[in-house]
Design an enzyme around this catalytic site. Structure first.
Site, PDB file in Angstrom:
ATOM      1  N   GLN A 180       0.836  -1.088  -0.065  1.00  0.00           N
ATOM      2  CA  GLN A 180       0.181  -0.020   0.084  1.00  0.00           C
ATOM      3  C   GLN A 180       0.842   1.331   0.101  1.00  0.00           C
ATOM      4  O   GLN A 180       0.296   2.371   0.083  1.00  0.00           O
ATOM      5  CB  GLN A 180      -1.021   0.080   1.194  1.00  0.00           C
ATOM      6  CG  GLN A 180      -2.078  -1.186   1.117  1.00  0.00           C
ATOM      7  CD  GLN A 180      -2.829  -0.743   0.350  1.00  0.00           C
ATOM      8  OE1 GLN A 180      -3.130   0.019  -0.437  1.00  0.00           O
ATOM      9  NE2 GLN A 180      -3.810  -1.941  -0.190  1.00  0.00           N
ATOM     10  N   CYS A 329     -12.815  -9.734   6.655  1.00  0.00           N
ATOM     11  CA  CYS A 329     -13.958 -10.808   6.678  1.00  0.00           C
ATOM     12  C   CYS A 329     -14.057 -11.639   5.287  1.00  0.00           C
ATOM     13  O   CYS A 329     -13.865 -11.028   4.226  1.00  0.00           O
ATOM     14  CB  CYS A 329     -15.480 -10.521   7.026  1.00  0.00           C
ATOM     15  SG  CYS A 329     -15.917  -9.177   6.259  1.00  0.00           S
TER      16      CYS A 329
END
Length: 383
Positions: A180, A329
């Site tokens: 990132q 998730c």
């Protein structure tokens, strides 16, 4: 109209990268190991991309190895680095907020008997350098600390961390996941003290399935993919020439306008934070100023109907705004984000957090639309 604000997940392949990839796929498609004109052309694509990236990092081209992306790069760095040092110790240091492609290889090594220290963070997602210093032992052989957190944009003090680690023991390998960070900030690994650095191409408008790993000269890493000895023996397998070519173009494009892009993304970030902070029940996680990465904003929303997936669906279906969940998730095995837990986010908000992430192609008009969408949607969802 679709407003894409999920660029930390993936970016649109740039036109320049696509055009060179098409050329490599349809015209100069020879195997770079072949000893003929088309094979040599394949080698040229690889050589040029390697030199572009080495120029950006101010390192030697031989210190750059191409991979299939961040997950492979992190596995190679961690497993290969630890295996190379295992006779000298069995202790690894990392953080609680690393990406799964770092944490899962480390957890696998932990099951094999390696001892692991997981560093926590403050409320902004930043590690404590004193905790790092205290964690180092005579048995420590490997440290992995990400440069930019993928969920809230927290910037880690990598240069200071490297100094602490190398002062304690210069033989400890220091790895940083820069997936990132690359394309968003200047990176000179030798200046920072980094031994191994990993990058993924599809986060910077390169193609999916592309990436590279920087391994400092003289730092030993045990290869994880064995075969014909490609990439100087570090990563066997016929090189994905089109992807490597596209990655080189994307890297060059990102760094040719780095300052301009950073300024634009920080402006969009500041406006989004200002806009959503004015909405009742909405809070922003991490640093609000430029002590954070320029392209990520994590937003938590109080309310009975504000679970992340519900908000994602509503923003997409009703407003055309595409974002992602702030918790890590999956549909098969839901899990609460370790990053959000580490910053001390109240329990009720752990599953009520979404992430906005930009790229240089996004516009301030799109940010205004996103603010307007959230301003309209949140009051309807907090009942």
């Amino acid at each position: 109209m679709m407003i894409y604000l999920d660029n930390s997940a993936t970016t649109r392949c740039s036109d320049g990268a696509f055009e060179l990839m098409k050329e490599a796929l349809l015209e100069n498609y020879g195997n770079p190991s072949s000893l003929h004109k088309m094979g040599y052309k394949g080698k040229d694509y690889i050589k040029e991309s390697r030199e572009i990236i080495a120029g950006i990092l101010k390192c030697q081209p031989k210190e750059i190895y191409f991979t299939s992306g961040g997950t492979e790069g992190n596995n190679l760095a961690i497993k290969g680095g630890v295996q190379a040092k295992k006779r000298l110790g069995n202790h690894i240091i990392t953080t609680k907020i690393e990406h799964a492609s770092v944490l899962n290889p480390i957890k696998a090594l932990e099951k094999e008997g390696f001892e692991v220290t997981y560093l926590g963070t403050d409320e902004y997602g930043v590690i404590d350098l004193e905790e790092l210093k205290a964690a180092i032992k005579p048995e420590t052989i490997f440290v992995s600390i990400m440069m930019v957190n993928n969920e809230i944009g927290a910037l880690q003090p990598i240069e200071e961390a490297c100094k602490i680690v190398k002062k304690a023991n210069p033989d400890i390998i220091f790895h940083t996941d820069c997936i990132q960070a690359f394309g968003k900030m200047s990176l000179v690994p030798k200046k920072l003290g980094i031994d191994i650095l990993t990058v993924s191409g599809h986060k910077i408008h390169g193609p999916k399935g592309s990436g590279f790993i920087y391994i400092k000269d003289k730092v030993r890493v045990v290869p994880q993919i064995l075969g014909g000895g490609h990439e100087n023996g570090m990563r066997s397998g016929t090189e994905n020439v089109p992807a490597i070519a596209g990655l080189g173009v994307a890297a060059q494009e990102a760094y040719s306008k780095l300052d301009e892009n950073r300024k634009h993304m920080y402006a969009m970030r500041a406006r989004l934070i200002e806009g959503v902070s004015a909405i009742d029940g909405v809070s922003v996680n991490g640093h609000l100023d430029e002590n954070s990465a320029p392209h990520i904003v994590s937003v938590s929303i109080k309310g009975n109907r504000t679970r992340a997936q519900v908000m994602l669906n509503a923003l997409q279906d009703n407003y055309g705004v595409l974002v992602s969940a702030g918790s890590a998730c999956s549909s098969n095995k839901p899990a609460i984000s370790e990053t959000l837990k580490s910053i001390g986010l109240e329990k009720d908000l752990l599953e009520r957090t979404i992430r906005f992430s930009f790229c240089p192609e996004n516009t301030m008009e799109e940010i205004e639309e996103a603010i307007s969408a959230l301003t309209d949607l949140v009051p309807k969802m907090v009942l």
